[in-house]
Design an enzyme around this catalytic site. Sequence first.
Site, short mmCIF file in Angstrom:
data_model
loop_
_atom_site.label_atom_id
_atom_site.label_comp_id
_atom_site.label_asym_id
_atom_site.label_seq_id
_atom_site.Cartn_x
_atom_site.Cartn_y
_atom_site.Cartn_z
N ARG A 83 14.95 -3.30 7.30
CA ARG A 83 14.27 -2.68 8.45
C ARG A 83 14.30 -3.63 9.62
NH1 ARG A 83 8.51 -0.27 6.49
NH2 ARG A 83 7.93 -1.11 8.52
N ARG A 90 -5.32 2.36 12.47
CA ARG A 90 -4.91 0.96 12.49
C ARG A 90 -5.69 0.13 13.50
NH1 ARG A 90 0.66 1.17 10.24
NH2 ARG A 90 1.71 -0.81 10.51
N LYS A 136 0.81 -1.21 0.00
CA LYS A 136 0.00 0.00 0.00
C LYS A 136 0.85 1.26 0.00
CE LYS A 136 -1.05 -0.15 4.98
NZ LYS A 136 0.10 -1.02 5.27
N ARG A 189 12.46 -7.96 1.86
CA ARG A 189 12.50 -6.52 1.54
C ARG A 189 13.81 -5.87 2.01
NH1 ARG A 189 7.50 -2.80 3.32
NH2 ARG A 189 8.17 -3.23 5.44
N ARG A 202 3.88 -8.56 13.74
CA ARG A 202 3.15 -7.49 13.05
C ARG A 202 1.89 -8.05 12.40
NH1 ARG A 202 7.60 -5.48 9.28
NH2 ARG A 202 6.17 -3.93 8.45
P1 AMP Z 1 4.51 0.64 8.83
O1 AMP Z 1 5.64 1.34 8.12
O2 AMP Z 1 3.17 1.22 8.49
O3 AMP Z 1 4.57 -0.85 8.68
O4 AMP Z 1 4.72 0.94 10.39
C1 AMP Z 1 5.87 0.52 11.07
C2 AMP Z 1 5.62 0.51 12.56
O5 AMP Z 1 5.31 1.85 13.01
C3 AMP Z 1 4.44 -0.34 13.03
O6 AMP Z 1 4.77 -1.70 13.19
C4 AMP Z 1 4.10 0.34 14.36
O7 AMP Z 1 5.02 -0.02 15.37
C5 AMP Z 1 4.32 1.82 14.03
N1 AMP Z 1 3.08 2.45 13.51
C6 AMP Z 1 2.87 2.93 12.27
N2 AMP Z 1 1.63 3.42 12.15
C7 AMP Z 1 1.03 3.24 13.35
C8 AMP Z 1 -0.26 3.49 13.86
N3 AMP Z 1 -1.22 4.05 13.10
N4 AMP Z 1 -0.51 3.17 15.15
C9 AMP Z 1 0.42 2.63 15.93
N5 AMP Z 1 1.65 2.32 15.51
C10 AMP Z 1 1.96 2.62 14.23
#
Ligand code: AMP
Length: 218
Positions: free
Chosen positions: A162, A89, A14, A128, A173
């Site tokens: 990452r 989320r 996404k 990745r 996750r």
């Molecule tokens: P992402 O890049 O969207 O996969 O986010 C990486 C990490 O950032 C997630 O595993 C969470 O630890 C944190 N994170 C990102 N967006 C949120 C959110 N809306 N609420 C809480 N934690 C978030």
Amino acid sequence: MSRLVFLGPPGVGKGTQAAGLAQELGIPHISTGAILREALEQGTTTGLEAKKFMDAGELVPDSVVLQLVRDRLSQDDARSGWLLDGYPRNLEQGQALQGLLDEMGESLEHVIYFECAESELVRRLSGRRTCKTCGATFHVEYAPIPEKGQCEAGGECDIHQRSDDAEEAILNRLSVYQRETGPLVEHYKGQDQLVILDGAAPIEEVGTALRTALNQAG
Ligand code: AMP
């Protein structure tokens, strides 16, 4: 005016779709994950507070993320629309976003949900790799790193994985996603507010389906 939310499991692609569409529509692509990673790189209090949750693949506390979103949506470039990627989320964040929009006298235009089987997500996430300098994303199987990876900034790419793309964090996750985001998806489904796309399809196909769905939805 475009006010869009992209929902979907980690690794569904996404972020890639969001970046392209936001650029096309001339609206900011707001990824809470990217904002948190940047805060962490800069060593801000928020970044340091978020680190342990992010490394474990857990959600950062709602209040922390809400503040980031509130600040970002109030910036000038977000006046004519925005694309939220990775927020909300969970149900609480969905309610908080609704509250924020009510305060601002705005409303959500579309929620786009990208679906994909878990086995494919694990394959995508564990392979990745990202360039720390230019942000380009590669994949050990699907988009191998070129031998002399040329960085947009000049010179060779600085490739890394990452920390939350490590196997254990990936599995966590995905289970956090099922537990926290699953009910939010159901909520939007119930409100008839959801555009559902097949995130397992090739990138170009997903992109075409996304634009077709948005044009049809008006
Ligand atoms: P992402 O890049 O969207 O996969 O986010 C990486 C990490 O950032 C997630 O595993 C969470 O630890 C944190 N994170 C990102 N967006 C949120 C959110 N809306 N609420 C809480 N934690 C978030």
